[in-house]
Each structure stands twice: as C-alpha cells, then as structure tokens.
Design an enzyme around this catalytic site. Structure first.
Site: not given
Length: 286
Positions: A18, A41, A99, A117, A143, A168
């Site tokens: 992050h 993700h 995120s 997601e 994703g 991610d």
C-alpha cells in the site's frame, strides 16, 4: 478459492504494497488529466482489525501497528500513515483500508476505479462500501478476465490514457498463479501500453522467483522496478518471509520516492536478518 485477506490485514506485506500503491497514485495525481485504476483482486475494501479473522492472526501487530507514532517518517511513509488513519477515529486504528479504498480516497472527481472481486461475500461487501460513489465500479468477476473487457478504459466513450493495473492475487496455487499473472499483465500492456502495472508477489524462497522475473522482463514494458521487504531471512519455504512489488512502466522518480522508506520498514517491521531490495531489471522511466 479459500483465501480471505481479513486474516492478514495490515501485515508487513500490506504495508509495503500500500505504500508503493500510494506512491504510484501520487505520480498520477501530478497531472490534471483523469486516470483509471483496475484492481484485479480487490477484496472487501475495509477490514476490522479487532474482528474475528484479523484478531485471530494479529498480523497487524507486526505490521502497521509498528509504524504508529513514528517520528519524522519519510514522505511516502507519512503519506501511507495518513491514508490509513483517514477512516479511523483520532488516535485509534480500528479498521484497515484495502487497496480499492486507498485508491478511492486518492481519486478526484474525474478519475475512475474498477474493482474486481470473485468471492461473492467479499464482492458484496465491496459493493456496499462503494454504493454511493459513482467513480467506482465494482465487478463481481474474475479480475484476469476483466482485463479484456475493461481495457483500454473509456468513460462516456472517451478513452482514458493514463492509469494503473494492480494485480494482487492470493497465490494459493503458486505454480499456476505466476504464469497466469504474466499472461494477464502482457494482455493489459498490449491493450493499454501507457499504463503502469503493479504486481504484488510473496517471498518465501527468493531464488524460486527468478523464472517469474524473467517472464516479467520479457513483457512489452519500458521499465521494470522491484521493491522488496524481507522481514526475516528467506530460508523457510513454509513462511511468508517477505513480499515485493514489481512495477512495469514505473513513473518518473518512483524509486527515489520509495528508497528512503525501505530502511525504516526494515528497522521497524523486521526481525534479525531482515533485508530490502530496490532494483531496476529494466530502466527507461516515463
């Protein structure tokens, strides 16, 4: 997929990921033109640090909580700490932003986020979180598949030139995930060559990542920057010893923004034998 990020919210991997994400967003914010972010993700967007899942592992105790009260932090660390604090009461850290929430907090009216997601419960929570934010589109879908559907990005028929693809994944089946990441990022860059792509990856045994890095070097990007934090030596294949961010088409001076933060993270989050890495595998910055 059984992975739930709530068990790991605010851990050392989140801190690195992050912090780098916010540095990338700040680079996009330097220009008035709109930008687009695709988060492949996204998770649920916000995590209760005192909830059952996060409380069970208490990984935030050796992650974000180690940075609270840090005197005179490097600018990128201070930026990260302010962003985490933004959704919390003064002098208390009850929730941790994922995120998509960090991206949404940074965006302006003209910017857009597509958050993907696949897990239904997490996707439902994400839709609730952004129910009243027209800048954010939540997609309950894979994703990787969304790359083909959503890139290059357009708003009201107008193409957005600048932006970021954040990848991610949970890496539950690592032998399958790494090739899939490389294929997905290749497609993203072919469809949207101007974009930066940021890939989070776990580090257990660092040498095992070399084939993955070779695949990333071969992608059609102008540059490839690695930023890594190992909180312990990488001599155990069974533990998450650290993590990294691989940034393709890295913005100008991104490495200079990140560099002062890594020794601070190593000192505050690391055990004996901790280390960091900031290295260009390809260099021709934007």
């Amino acid at each position: 997929m059984n992975y739930r990020h709530a068990f790991h919210a605010g851990n050392h991997a989140d801190v690195l990921k992050h912090m780098v994400l916010l540095a990338l967003l700040d680079a996009l914010l330097r220009k008035d033109a709109p930008f687009f972010v695709l988060d492949t993700h996204a998770g649920r967007g916000r995590y209760l640090l005192q909830g059952e899942q996060a409380g069970r592992t208490a990984e935030a105790a050796t992650g974000i909580l180690q940075l609270l009260g840090l005197d005179d932090p490097p600018p990128v660390v201070g930026r990260y700490l302010r962003a985490v604090a933004a959704g919390n009461p003064v002098d208390a850290l009850l929730t941790y932003p994922g995120s998509p929430l960090l991206v949404a907090q940074a965006m302006r009216a003209q910017d857009r986020l597509a958050a993907c997601e696949l897990q239904p419960e997490e996707a439902a929570a994400l839709k609730t979180l952004f129910a009243h934010d027209a800048r954010v589109a939540v997609h309950a879908r894979d994703g990787y598949d969304a790359i083909r559907a959503l890139l290059p990005p357009r708003v009201d028929g107008v193409r957005i030139a600048r932006g970021l693809v954040l990848v991610d994944p949970p890496y539950e089946a690592q032998d399958e995930e790494y090739p899939r990441v490389a294929r997905a990022v290749r497609e993203a860059l072919e469809r949207w060559p101007q974009a930066s792509c940021a890939i989070w990856y776990p580090i257990k045994l660092r040498r095992s990542l070399q084939p993955f890095f070779r695949k990333l070097e071969a992608l059609p990007a102008r540059s490839l920057l690695l930023a890594e934090l190992l909180v312990r030596p990488d001599d155990s294949p069974l533990r998450l010893n650290g993590s990294g961010m691989a940034i393709l088409n890295a913005p100008w001076k991104l490495d200079e923004a990140i560099a002062p933060a890594l020794p601070v993270l190593q000192r505050r989050l690391g055990e004996p034998g901790a280390s960091t890495r900031l290295e260009w595998l390809k260099r021709d910055t934007l």
